[in-house]
Every structure is written in structure tokens, then in C-alpha cells.
Write a protein that holds these residues in place. Structure first.
Motif, short mmCIF file in Angstrom:
data_model
loop_
_atom_site.label_atom_id
_atom_site.label_comp_id
_atom_site.label_asym_id
_atom_site.label_seq_id
_atom_site.Cartn_x
_atom_site.Cartn_y
_atom_site.Cartn_z
N SER A 266 0.89 -1.12 0.00
CA SER A 266 0.13 -0.13 0.07
C SER A 266 1.04 1.53 -0.59
O SER A 266 0.38 2.51 -0.86
CB SER A 266 -0.49 0.12 0.90
OG SER A 266 -1.71 -0.92 1.06
N PHE B 92 -0.01 6.85 1.66
CA PHE B 92 -0.58 5.75 2.74
C PHE B 92 0.20 5.99 4.27
O PHE B 92 0.03 5.40 4.89
CB PHE B 92 -1.02 4.31 1.71
CG PHE B 92 -1.37 3.96 2.93
CD1 PHE B 92 -2.59 3.33 2.20
CD2 PHE B 92 -0.43 2.91 3.82
CE1 PHE B 92 -3.58 2.53 3.01
CE2 PHE B 92 -1.75 1.94 4.46
CZ PHE B 92 -2.23 1.47 3.91
N LYS C 89 -4.53 6.58 8.43
CA LYS C 89 -4.75 5.10 7.52
C LYS C 89 -4.36 3.99 7.89
O LYS C 89 -4.65 2.53 7.68
CB LYS C 89 -4.02 5.39 5.80
CG LYS C 89 -4.31 6.48 5.89
CD LYS C 89 -4.04 7.38 3.85
CE LYS C 89 -4.90 8.58 3.65
NZ LYS C 89 -3.95 8.22 1.87
#
Length: 749
Positions: free
Chosen positions: A487, A494, A499
Motif C-alpha cells: 500500500s 498511505f 490510514k
């Protein structure tokens, strides 16, 4: 009358002295001033001419009372019976009170066969008050050995002692300590291990308490005399988690085989050394033998050794909790192992001690009581194990962190000369030079900690929230099937605490949320502020501390869900992290010193946010990039599989053969990244300097000033991932962010 100044007593033996004490012990015991006796060598007072010039005495009336602080053994000291008294009685006192003559300890004892034995009277006062506990050592090894604490729960109270060494009866392996530490057979015993209690095993049925002195030492006199042996065995659950080394001492040599045939008076005044689980390093000398320390019901109690300080200004450093400690002959000519380290002879097991005060003394005198190790091994029918899981450096801690921190100071860009000068000047505050790294004793709690290991040596004990900052499970898939590494690679945005918290909530994990990149982000922002304000002490302290977290980012098992193996329910697999990172790295530290600078396959680490003022987020991105390179270079499961396939005594060396070069490369990459982090924080601070700003100089800051900073709870405060968010691009506590939002104001950075 015998003139002591002309009589030669040098030929007297241990048995001669014991015979004399046995013949006169009833007489001496009935003198109110006498509370203990021993055998040894004459203590000569420093103000006696005989102290410097053998055979030339100062008249006793001109001398102060003899104490343990103003007298010591000289080469020409006679063998004697040591008589410890509470009050000093001088010949001059008899003129006013002739009746006191009956209380005078005679200067010599004459046996029926005309043997003449000198006495040496020493004034001391026992101190009964409990001693204040010192700052105990920090134990970070994955392998337990001598010097480690052993804990037992007794009647809702924790008893603490020390492990002596490993022994065997040819079948099983045991840890040797005191009987009063192990307690009743079958009792569970634990060791304080990295903030948890790890079960060691159970108390074995074989124990030693008191023995008639004549049985412990056949042929020597000792009617109505008990020898306190006080030894117990712990039957070990899993010997693979142990080392025959003694913490702070290293590999041990052959036992000093002292018995009725080999005891000589030349053991008196020998320098000795030990490492206690409470007191840490202890250095002393053998003060006396066969110390009669109490009388109960007409029975005398004896201990084999009295160990005192080496000098009046060198305290023994012996405290409650050191019971079970192994003492060694500190002989400079001891045999050496393959690395050139001495292998000292063990000779005694400590079971207790006492504090003795002296009039006019510079400090209270601590003495330790020890039992002859050869006697214990004979009575228990065991042998010392010298060679199980050995070969470690004496510093068993997180070797990699301090090495990475020190090495990075040489990698700062020369174009930033003031920064390079500043960090190089503080290299030995941040880490350790290579010589010290190979021989440093374990860290003593309360002493200065190398900045690169403050997070482990200090904050793990004082900041529970900091634990989550040491790791991140970058290879665990989230709810969408992507790992954190995937990610973050797809979208650097991210790399955000909100997050990451959402990711953890998606896999229903409320605990153990790794926050490593954000800890570096937070500290780098603080460093930028310090640089902008010319606060170079704070900058160095924060920069040294951030080395720990960057070092964690280049250790494969710190950034993986497999940090405790494939199966966390299997206790053997869960040791992979500590065996790889601590034991293997510590054992092969000298090899790594040579390998890290020349490790192959490490590309230069690019400048962070070149041409501008780097942000904390930019630095966190660089840390995640280091994590990616680390797992690409040395996959965590590669370590786990190598560990699982080499169970047994050769495991550590097998891991080194398979993983050593890649480990060195990971550490070089971590050191290079750390230097870029320092540079980025420095450049960010220079982008907006405060009024009156001054460039740093090559100043080596005092360790007291640095430790004063890192001991403060408000210096680089620690948070869990759940406790942080961002505001204006900075890491802030979540609570303060919510409060600021409710008030309609931006959060304070």
C-alpha cells in the motif's frame, strides 16, 4: 615471653590456625567485645612503620584502633587468627581500669604442643539496617546464564536471587544458586526477562543446608561447628535457552579446587570478581577464611570465605539479591579463550553479606560471605558446565543499534561540514567505538546509555507506550489483501497514521499496532525545530535516539509478522527474533565490524527531498523505503526457515554462515539511511533559522546533560499508533488534535 616482633610465623598452615581457634574459641566467644573470628593474614595499619618497611613497628600505643579501612595485608603479613571486636581496648585503658585486662584479646595463642599463633584484632560494628537497593543491571540477552536474576513468589512476596552457573550430574542440566533462593522442591522459578517473567524450571530435591564442619572438611577441627553450605539446584526446563557464560564475566575457566589438601593462606588478599543480578559488577579481595559469624544454642556457624573491598575507596558494591552469585579469582594470568578474553576460575558461591562500620571510616565496609564451590560440587555430586552456548561478547545487548549509530556519524555528507563535525564529535555518545563494543560490560541501570539504545535500555522500563514504535508488520495483508509495504509503495500518501489505524481496524487488531515510521517522523520534526533554534544539545540527543528506530527498520524481523516465527504457539520458534538479532549479532560482532563498511550490494542512499526543506513525511517515506530494501535483501521467512532447520547447539553459527553477509549489508544500509535522516532534519531546520541562529561546532556534549534530557518524560514523548494523528503535516497526539478541532484552531505541533 615471646617477642612477636622477632618471631617468624610464616610457616603456619591453615590447620595450625584452625587448631588454635578451636582450642580458644570458647574463651574468645565469652569476651563480650568479640562477635566473630576468622583465619587469615595480619592486617597492618597504614600509620604503622611496618606497613611500608617490614620488621619496623610503631609502638601500638601510638596507633589508632585497627579497622578494615585503615589496615590491609602486606606481603610480609603473618598468618593469624582474626578477631573482630565491637569495642577497642588499648593497653593504656588498663591503667585506669585493671579489671578490663580480662577482656583483652591476647596477642597470641599458645597451643599445648607449643605452637604459637598470632591474633589480629579488628574493630568493626555490624550495621543491621537494610541497605538501599542500587540501580540494577539491564538484562537483554535471549540466553540466560550466570548473573541473571532468579525470582520466586513466596507468600505473596517476590524473592530475588542470582544464578551462579550451569552444572550437570551427567544426566540433566541444572542452574546452581542458593538453597534459600530456590526454596522447597518443586517450586516454580522465573527470570526477569525483557520486561516479562520467563519460567526457568523447578527447584530440585538435591539441596545443601548446614553440615558439620568436620564432615565438610575431613581432618580439620570443628566440634560444635556447622558449615553453612546453602546451595540449591534449579532443574532447567529448556537448556537451549541457556549459556554457560556468566554475564559480565564471560566464559568461565576450570574450578579452583580448594579442599583440605590444597587450601593455602596465599589465597588471602587475592583479587576476586563477580557479577550480581542486583549489584552488577563487584570487585573485591579475600579477607579471611572460615569466618565464625554467629553462635546459637552453643553451636558455632562458619562460612568459608569473607570477601571485602579491594581498598578503602573501592566499595564492594554488594547488596541483597546477590545471593547465588558466583565469585572468580581475578588472576591477570588466567588462560584465555580464542578471542583473547580471560577464562577466570570460579571458587565460591555467595550466600549473604554484612555491612561493617568503623570509627572514622570513610565509608561503611561491605563484606560478602561465600561457600567453597569445590565443596558444593562434591556434596551435590555435580560438575560445572563451561562450554554450552558460549562465544558471545560480554555485552549481550542490542549490538546492532549502537554500531549503526556510531558508524552513521562517519557517513554524513561533507558538504554539511558543521553537521558532520557535530555528529562525529558525539560518536561515542551516540554509539560505541569498535574496541569498547567488543568488551563493554552490561549496562547498569541509571548509568549513561548510548543514545542509540536509550529506547531499549531506558524507555522500555519507563515508557510502556514506546513499545509499538520499535516495529511494524509490513508484510501482513489488510482487509483489501494488500500489505502495508504494498500500500505504501503504491501511494506514499498511505504513510499516514490515520490510514494505518484504519488498516488495523480492518483486520480487527486493536493491539500491537506498529508505528515505527511515524516515530522517526516525530523525532525528525523535533530535530528540525532544534536545528532552527540552534539547540544542538537537543539535536544530538534526538539524533542519537532516532538511530535506534532506524536500526529497527533495517532488521528484517522488526518489520514482519513473523518476528516470533511461523507458529507463535511454539515456544522454540518464538526465540528466532532474539537469537538472530541479539545472540548471533553479538557473537559475531568482531566479524561485523569488518564486514559492515564493505558489505556488497548496498546502493548509495539518496538525499531526502533534495533541493528543498524535507518534511517529516518525506523522512518517513525514506524509512519505509529502507524497510522494503531490507526485506528484499533478507526476507524474514528466510531467517525463520534457517532458524527452524538448525535447532540445537550449533544453531547460532549455522545462522551466521547462512545470513551473515546479508545482515552486514542491512546494517550498512541502515547506517546510510540514518545519516540521510540527520541531514534532512538539519536542512529542514536551516530553512527557517531563528533570530540569532549559530551554526553547530564540534562540541562533545557531557553525558550528564544528554541523560538529563532523555530521562525527561516530555522529551520526545512516546505514543502508540492509536494515540497519534497529523495536523499541518506534523505528528500530533490524537487527543490534542481533537481538542484543537473542537475549538476551531489548528493543533499545536
Amino acid at each position: 615471653m615471646i617477642d612477636l616482633r622477632r618471631h617468624d610465623f610464616s610457616s603456619l598452615s591453615v590447620k595450625d590456625l584452625l587448631d588454635a581457634r578451636e582450642a580458644f574459641h570458647v574463651y574468645l566467644a565469652h569476651l563480650d567485645r568479640v562477635f566473630a573470628t576468622a583465619i587469615g593474614r595480619y592486617l597492618i595499619r597504614e600509620d604503622d612503620r611496618n606497613f611500608h618497611d617490614a620488621g619496623h613497628h610503631t609502638p601500638s600505643g601510638e596507633l589508632e584502633p585497627r579497622t578494615l579501612t585503615n589496615a590491609s595485608v602486606r606481603e610480609w603479613s603473618w598468618p593469624c587468627v582474626l578477631v573482630f571486636v565491637r569495642d577497642w581496648l588499648a593497653h593504656a585503658d588498663l591503667a585506669d581500669a585493671p579489671a578490663k585486662a580480662a577482656e583483652m584479646v591476647p596477642p597470641y595463642l599458645i597451643l599445648p604442643d607449643n605452637r604459637v599463633i598470632p591474633t589480629c584484632v579488628v574493630q568493626v560494628t555490624p550495621q543491621d539496617e537494610a541497605q538501599a537497593a542500587p540501580n540494577s543491571p539491564v538484562f537483554k540477552s535471549d540466553l540466560i546464564g550466570g548473573g541473571f536474576p532468579v525470582l520466586a513468589d513466596v507468600q505473596n512476596k517476590t524473592h530475588v536471587g542470582s544464578i551462579g552457573c550451569l552444572v550437570t550430574d551427567g544426566d540433566a542440566v541444572y542452574a546452581l544458586t542458593n538453597r534459600h533462593v530456590t526454596g522447597e522442591p518443586g517450586r516454580e522459578l522465573f527470570a526477569g526477562f525483557k520486561n516479562t517473567d520467563r519460567r526457568l524450571g523447578v527447584t530440585d530435591s538435591r539441596q545443601l543446608a548446614k553440615r558439620p564442619f568436620s564432615e565438610a572438611y575431613p581432618g580439620w577441627p570443628g566440634l560444635k561447628c556447622q558449615s553453612n553450605l546453602d546451595a540449591g539446584l534449579i532443574r532447567i526446563d529448556d537448556v537451549t535457552g541457556w549459556s554457560a557464560q556468566v554475564w559480565g564475566i564471560g566464559e568461565i575457566g576450570d574450578i579452583w579446587d580448594l579442599n583440605v589438601d590444597t587450601f593455602r593462606l596465599d589465597v588471602i588478599n587475592r583479587p576476586v570478581v563477580a557479577f550480581g543480578s542486583v549489584s552488577g559488577p563487584m570487585r573485591g579481595r579475600i579477607l579471611g577464611l572460615f569466618y565464625r559469624y554467629k553462635t546459637v544454642g552453643g553451636m558455632e556457624y562458619v562460612t568459608d570465605f569473607v570477601i571485602g573491598p579491594r581498598g578503602p575507596d573501592a566499595p564492594l558494591n554488594n547488596y541483597p539479591g546477590d545471593s547465588g552469585t558466583l565469585w572468580f579469582d581475578d588472576d591477570e594470568d588466567s588462560p584465555k579463550n580464542a578471542r583473547g578474553a580471560r577464562r577466570l576460575r570460579p571458587f565460591a558461591l555467595e550466600w549473604g553479606g554484612q555491612v561493617l562500620l568503623a570509627p572514622g571510616g570513610r565509608m561503611p565496609t561491605q563484606v560478602a560471605f561465600g561457600v567453597c564451590l569445590a565443596t558444593i560440587c562434591r556434596e551435590l555430586d555435580v560438575e560445572i558446565i563451561p562450554d554450552w552456548n558460549i562465544g558471545h561478547t560480554e555485552y549481550w545487548g542490542e549490538w546492532g543499534h549502537v554500531k549503526i549509530g556510531a558508524y552513521a556519524t562517519a557517513l554524513v555528507d561533507p558538504a554539511l561540514q558543521p553537521l558532520q563535525d557535530l555528529m562525529s564529535a558525539n560518536a561515542e555518545n551516540i554509539g560505541l567505538d569498535d574496541v569498547l563494543l567488543q568488551r563493554l560490560a552490561p549496562h547498569q541501570r541509571g548509568a549513561f546509555a548510548p543514545l542509540a539504545d536509550v529506547a531499549d535500555l531506558v524507555w522500555r522500563n519507563t515508557r510502556p507506550n514506546d513499545e509499538s514504535n520499535h516495529f511494524a508488520d509490513m508484510d501482513k495483508a489488510g482487509a483489501d489483501g494488500e500489505t502495508l509495504l504494498e500500500s505504501c509503495a503504491a501511494d506514499p500518501g498511505f504513510i499516514d497514521p490515520d490510514k494505518w489505524n484504519a488498516y488495523y481496524e480492518g483486520i480487527s487488531e486493536d493491539q500491537k499496532r506498529g508505528a515505527l515510521p511515524f516515530r522517526v517522523w516525530q523525532i525528525a520534526e523535533a530535530m528540525a525545530d532544534y536545528a532552527a533554534n540552534g539547540q544542538w544539545l537537543e539535536f544530538v540527543c534526538a539524533g542519537g535516539i532516532v538511530a535506534h528506530y532506524v536500526g529497527d527498520a533495517c532488521q528484517p524481523l522488526h518489520i514482519s509478522q513473523y518476528h516470533h516465527g511461523r507458529d507463535m504457539a511454539d515456544p522454540k520458534q518464538t526465540k528466532v527474533h532474539s537469537v538472530y538479532e541479539t545472540t548471533m549479532v553479538g557473537r559475531h560482532g568482531p566479524d561485523l565490524i569488518q564486514m559492515i563498511p564493505t558489505a556488497a550490494g548496498v546502493a548509495p542512499v539518496a538525499e531526502i527531498a533534495p533541493g528543498g526543506a524535507p518534511t517529516g513525511h518525506d523522512i518517513a517515506v525514506a524509512v519505509v523505503a529502507l524497510m522494503q530494501r531490507t526485506v528484499d535483501r533478507l526476507a524474514p521467512l528466510t531467517i525463520v526457515d534457517a532458524f527452524d532447520s538448525h535447532m540445537g547447539s550449533g544453531q547460532v553459527d549455522a545462522l551466521w554462515t547462512a545470513l551473515g553477509p546479508q545482515t552486514a549489508a542491512c546494517m550498512q544500509d541502515g547506517a546510510r539511511t540514518l545519516a540521510r535522516v540527520w541531514e534532512a532534519a538539519y536542512r529542514a531546520g536551516l530553512a527557517a533559522p531563528a533570530e540569532g541562529w549559530a551554526a553547530p561546532t564540534a562540541t562533545r556534549f557531557a553525558q550528564a546533560d544528554l541523560s538529563g534530557l532523555y530521562q525527561r518524560q516530555d522529551f520526545l514523548p512516546s505514543y502508540t499508533l492509536q494515540q497519534i494523528t497529523t495536523s499541518n503535516g506534523k505528528i500530533v497526539p490524537w487527543a490534542s488534535s481533537q481538542a484543537a478541532a473542537a475549538a476551531g484552531a489548528p493543533a499545536s505541533p
